[in-house]
Structures are given as structure tokens and as C-alpha cells.
Design a protein around this motif. Structure first.
Motif, short mmCIF file in Angstrom:
data_model
loop_
_atom_site.label_atom_id
_atom_site.label_comp_id
_atom_site.label_asym_id
_atom_site.label_seq_id
_atom_site.Cartn_x
_atom_site.Cartn_y
_atom_site.Cartn_z
N UNK A 75 5.81 -2.87 -32.77
CA UNK A 75 5.76 -1.43 -32.58
C UNK A 75 5.72 -1.04 -31.12
N UNK A 76 6.20 0.17 -30.87
CA UNK A 76 6.04 0.81 -29.58
C UNK A 76 5.66 2.26 -29.88
N UNK A 77 4.60 2.74 -29.25
CA UNK A 77 4.19 4.12 -29.46
C UNK A 77 3.84 4.73 -28.12
N UNK A 78 4.23 6.00 -27.95
CA UNK A 78 4.04 6.67 -26.68
C UNK A 78 3.38 8.03 -26.92
N UNK A 92 -0.26 -2.38 -22.67
CA UNK A 92 -0.73 -1.01 -22.45
C UNK A 92 -0.23 -0.57 -21.09
N UNK A 93 0.49 0.53 -21.07
CA UNK A 93 1.02 1.07 -19.82
C UNK A 93 0.60 2.52 -19.70
N UNK A 94 0.33 2.96 -18.49
CA UNK A 94 -0.06 4.33 -18.25
C UNK A 94 0.69 4.83 -17.02
N UNK A 95 1.47 5.87 -17.21
CA UNK A 95 2.27 6.43 -16.13
C UNK A 95 1.74 7.83 -15.78
N UNK A 96 0.96 7.96 -14.71
CA UNK A 96 0.48 9.29 -14.31
C UNK A 96 1.66 10.18 -13.92
N UNK A 149 1.57 9.45 -19.28
CA UNK A 149 2.25 8.94 -20.46
C UNK A 149 1.61 7.58 -20.79
N UNK A 150 1.06 7.47 -21.99
CA UNK A 150 0.46 6.22 -22.46
C UNK A 150 1.46 5.52 -23.37
#
Length: 120
Positions: free
Chosen positions: A26-29, A7-11, A18-19
Motif C-alpha cells: 500500500x501507499x497512502x498520502x 514514512x515520508x513527510x514533505x513540509x 504531505x505525509x
């Protein structure tokens, strides 16, 4: 069962984020997600409630800048868990998730801990 969960979160500068959710297949954004601090707080709350021998389910509502709505359902037993993400516009009946993961509680807690390091 998928073991890997990232899980990555880019403010971003416009108070959105962007989550990114990734497993072995899978990869989902979700771009420009609103209210990401509340999302992070809810994930942290989920981590405190799981792994205690009880069944626990938590639903998170997510929204992006383009009025996209998602529902993320996290469900856990004492040792295993699942995360499912549905896009309400694409699949209003929630028949097929756009992202799904299943694995151990520990894997989920580690993914959330890594996400927390990114934003705090």
C-alpha cells in the motif's frame, strides 16, 4: 507480516505537510496535514517507549486542510508492532483502515528515524 515501512513527510510553504506512508502492498498520502511538528514529536515519543518488553499503544489524531480527520493507532509488543490509519469521514466506525502495517519494532524505529532526517 509486512516488513517494509516507509514514512515520508514533505513540509509545504503554507505550514502544512504531505505525509506519505508506504509498505509492501500500500501507499497512502495525506496532503496538507496540519500540525506536522507535533506529529513528528509524537512519533519520536513512541519510539522511546517501545521495545522494552511491554505492550504499548499510542493513538495520534491527524487533520488536513480540507477538514479530513484521521486516527493513527500504533501498537507494539516487545518485538512486533502494527500501525493502522483510519479516515474518520470515510469510516467513522473504524472497521477498515485506509493503511495498515505490521512488522518489527526495529523496522518502525528505522522508518521514524528516516522521517526525522527529512524534517530536521
Amino acid at each position: 507480516m509486512n516488513e517494509k515501512l516507509i514514512l515520508l513527510l514533505y513540509p509545504k510553504h503554507n505550514r502544512t505537510a504531505c505525509l506519505v506512508m508506504k509498505n509492501d502492498r500500500q501507499l497512502y498520502r495525506i496532503n496538507h496535514m496540519w500540525n506536522f511538528p507535533e506529529f513528528v514529536d509524537q512519533l519520536e515519543l513512541v519510539c522511546t517507549k517501545i521495545g522494552k518488553g511491554l505492550y504499548y499503544v499510542h493513538c495520534l489524531d491527524l487533520c488536513d486542510k480540507r477538514s479530513g480527520d484521521w486516527a493513527m493507532v500504533c501498537s507494539f509488543t516487545d518485538m512486533e508492532g502494527t500501525v493502522r490509519l483510519w479516515n474518520k469521514a470515510i469510516d467513522p466506525d473504524a472497521k477498515k483502515p485506509v493503511f495498515s502495517w505490521s512488522g518489527t519494532v526495529t523496522t518502525f524505529q528505522k522508518a521514524v528515524a528516516n522521517l526525522l532526517k527529512m524534517v530536521r
